[in-house]
Design an enzyme around this catalytic site. Structure first.
Site, PDB file in Angstrom:
ATOM      1  N   LYS A 236       0.816  -1.215   0.000  1.00  0.00           N
ATOM      2  CA  LYS A 236       0.000   0.000   0.000  1.00  0.00           C
ATOM      3  C   LYS A 236       0.853   1.270   0.000  1.00  0.00           C
ATOM      4  O   LYS A 236       0.448   2.315   0.510  1.00  0.00           O
ATOM      5  CB  LYS A 236      -0.968   0.033   1.197  1.00  0.00           C
ATOM      6  CG  LYS A 236      -2.020  -1.037   1.147  1.00  0.00           C
ATOM      7  CD  LYS A 236      -3.035  -0.712   0.084  1.00  0.00           C
ATOM      8  CE  LYS A 236      -3.940  -1.919  -0.140  1.00  0.00           C
ATOM      9  NZ  LYS A 236      -4.751  -1.723  -1.340  1.00  0.00           N
ATOM     10  N   GLY A 237       2.071   1.128  -0.513  1.00  0.00           N
ATOM     11  CA  GLY A 237       2.969   2.285  -0.537  1.00  0.00           C
ATOM     12  C   GLY A 237       2.888   3.060  -1.838  1.00  0.00           C
ATOM     13  O   GLY A 237       3.630   4.019  -2.048  1.00  0.00           O
ATOM     14  N   GLY A 238       2.028   2.626  -2.761  1.00  0.00           N
ATOM     15  CA  GLY A 238       1.878   3.345  -4.032  1.00  0.00           C
ATOM     16  C   GLY A 238       2.811   2.844  -5.110  1.00  0.00           C
ATOM     17  O   GLY A 238       3.076   3.540  -6.084  1.00  0.00           O
ATOM     18  N   THR A 239       3.304   1.608  -4.973  1.00  0.00           N
ATOM     19  CA  THR A 239       4.238   1.076  -5.968  1.00  0.00           C
ATOM     20  C   THR A 239       3.557   0.878  -7.316  1.00  0.00           C
ATOM     21  O   THR A 239       4.147   1.081  -8.360  1.00  0.00           O
ATOM     22  CB  THR A 239       4.819  -0.270  -5.483  1.00  0.00           C
ATOM     23  OG1 THR A 239       3.758  -1.081  -4.992  1.00  0.00           O
ATOM     24  CG2 THR A 239       5.833  -0.065  -4.393  1.00  0.00           C
ATOM     25  N   ARG A 240       2.316   0.468  -7.263  1.00  0.00           N
ATOM     26  CA  ARG A 240       1.557   0.246  -8.500  1.00  0.00           C
ATOM     27  C   ARG A 240       1.434   1.557  -9.294  1.00  0.00           C
ATOM     28  O   ARG A 240       1.627   1.593 -10.503  1.00  0.00           O
ATOM     29  CB  ARG A 240       0.173  -0.295  -8.150  1.00  0.00           C
ATOM     30  CG  ARG A 240      -0.700  -0.592  -9.318  1.00  0.00           C
ATOM     31  CD  ARG A 240      -0.489  -1.995  -9.825  1.00  0.00           C
ATOM     32  NE  ARG A 240      -0.666  -2.048 -11.265  1.00  0.00           N
ATOM     33  CZ  ARG A 240      -0.414  -3.106 -12.015  1.00  0.00           C
ATOM     34  NH1 ARG A 240       0.070  -4.185 -11.457  1.00  0.00           N
ATOM     35  NH2 ARG A 240      -0.615  -3.096 -13.294  1.00  0.00           N
TER      36      ARG A 240
HETATM   37  N1  PPS Z   1       0.146   9.551  -5.077  1.00  0.00           N
HETATM   38  C1  PPS Z   1      -0.566   8.879  -4.164  1.00  0.00           C
HETATM   39  N2  PPS Z   1      -0.944   9.477  -3.030  1.00  0.00           N
HETATM   40  C2  PPS Z   1      -1.650   8.804  -2.109  1.00  0.00           C
HETATM   41  N3  PPS Z   1      -2.013   7.523  -2.234  1.00  0.00           N
HETATM   42  C3  PPS Z   1      -1.655   6.891  -3.351  1.00  0.00           C
HETATM   43  C4  PPS Z   1      -0.904   7.525  -4.377  1.00  0.00           C
HETATM   44  N4  PPS Z   1      -0.700   6.625  -5.357  1.00  0.00           N
HETATM   45  C5  PPS Z   1      -1.296   5.487  -4.965  1.00  0.00           C
HETATM   46  N5  PPS Z   1      -1.874   5.651  -3.766  1.00  0.00           N
HETATM   47  C6  PPS Z   1      -2.615   4.652  -2.996  1.00  0.00           C
HETATM   48  O1  PPS Z   1      -1.727   3.573  -2.682  1.00  0.00           O
HETATM   49  C7  PPS Z   1      -2.493   2.407  -2.572  1.00  0.00           C
HETATM   50  C8  PPS Z   1      -1.916   1.314  -3.447  1.00  0.00           C
HETATM   51  O2  PPS Z   1      -0.596   1.091  -3.097  1.00  0.00           O
HETATM   52  P1  PPS Z   1       0.183  -0.130  -3.766  1.00  0.00           P
HETATM   53  O3  PPS Z   1       0.152  -0.004  -5.246  1.00  0.00           O
HETATM   54  O4  PPS Z   1       1.539  -0.215  -3.148  1.00  0.00           O
HETATM   55  O5  PPS Z   1      -0.708  -1.344  -3.356  1.00  0.00           O
HETATM   56  S1  PPS Z   1      -0.295  -2.837  -3.277  1.00  0.00           S
HETATM   57  O6  PPS Z   1       0.151  -3.054  -1.908  1.00  0.00           O
HETATM   58  O7  PPS Z   1       0.745  -3.130  -4.248  1.00  0.00           O
HETATM   59  O8  PPS Z   1      -1.508  -3.568  -3.543  1.00  0.00           O
HETATM   60  C9  PPS Z   1      -3.909   2.736  -2.980  1.00  0.00           C
HETATM   61  O9  PPS Z   1      -4.636   2.964  -1.819  1.00  0.00           O
HETATM   62  P2  PPS Z   1      -6.028   2.227  -1.557  1.00  0.00           P
HETATM   63  O10 PPS Z   1      -6.952   2.796  -2.599  1.00  0.00           O
HETATM   64  O11 PPS Z   1      -6.399   2.621  -0.172  1.00  0.00           O
HETATM   65  O12 PPS Z   1      -5.808   0.762  -1.721  1.00  0.00           O
HETATM   66  C10 PPS Z   1      -3.732   4.007  -3.766  1.00  0.00           C
HETATM   67  O13 PPS Z   1      -4.896   4.779  -3.752  1.00  0.00           O
END
Ligand code: PPS
EC number: 2.8.2.-
Length: 199
Positions: free
Chosen positions: A161-165
């Site tokens: 959930k760190g925004g890697t995607r």
């Molecule tokens: N720029 C920015 N700012 C704030 N939040 C952001 C950003 N980019 C991605 N996101 C949120 O990050 C969540 C997805 O993170 P990951 O891609 O690492 O998810 S995963 O763990 O690989 O499934 C996902 O959160 P959730 O919607 O709560 O799941 C995204 O909304």
């Protein structure tokens, strides 16, 4: 009373006029909207595809389309006027220079002295030689169907959930970046499958 009876409503002159006007206005409205939709489909054929051909719009197709658009935009520079081309080229140059300055600034911040910077560069080069794929290794992993299977040149590391995607998708938009479809999770889930699987 006789005026509103079921037989006279279609025969008397006034309602016939009203009916005629009503039908005419309906036809004109229909014609207008048909022309509008025709015009829109001519102007935005790409959106038309997505909306009406029932094509599956996944993250993948969206980003691939976006990437193609960006790529064709950069290819299409030749179609611009001389002034537009000069402006575009100078903007690209400005970006490149700014990027170069940023990289240099980061380097100087990370390694304040010259000797430290030199040491850092040597270490990075050594590391690169140790871990990069050699040509002979590459040839072994070439297939006619899928092209070269290489180890990645960059890896995105991040907590869940760190925004890697989001980062992956943003990088994928660049025409020179070839990114995996899904996160491979090599180091945390598939490490035992080995480098051949990873490539
Ligand atoms: N720029 C920015 N700012 C704030 N939040 C952001 C950003 N980019 C991605 N996101 C949120 O990050 C969540 C997805 O993170 P990951 O891609 O690492 O998810 S995963 O763990 O690989 O499934 C996902 O959160 P959730 O919607 O709560 O799941 C995204 O909304």
């Amino acid at each position: 009373m006789a005026f509103w009876s079921s037989t006279s409503i279609f025969t008397s002159k006034v309602p016939r006029k009203i009916l005629f006007m009503f039908t005419l206005s309906l036809s004109v409205t229909y014609l207008f909207y048909s022309l509008m939709s025709c015009y829109n489909s001519l102007q935005f054929p790409l959106q038309e595809n997505y909306a009406y051909q029932g094509r599956l719009v996944t993250d993948e197709t969206t980003f691939v389309t976006l990437r193609e658009k960006l790529y064709s935009a950069s290819q299409g520079l030749t179609e611009f006027t001389e002034t537009e081309r000069t402006t575009a080229v100078s903007t690209v140059k400005d970006h490149a220079e700014a990027e170069q300055r940023t990289v240099e600034w980061i380097r100087t911040q990370a390694s304040p002295t010259k000797s430290a910077a030199a040491y850092h560069n040597t270490a990075v080069e050594k590391e690169h030689q140790e871990f990069s794929t050699t040509d002979s290794e590459l040839r072994v992993n070439c297939t006619m169907d899928y092209g070269e299977k290489k180890l990645p040149q960059a890896i995105i590391i991040g907590v869940k959930k760190g925004g890697t995607r989001a980062l992956l998708e943003a990088l994928r938009v660049h025409p020179d970046v070839r990114a995996v479809g899904n996160e491979p999770h090599f180091f945390d889930r598939n490490y035992e499958k080995g480098l051949d699987w990873y490539r």
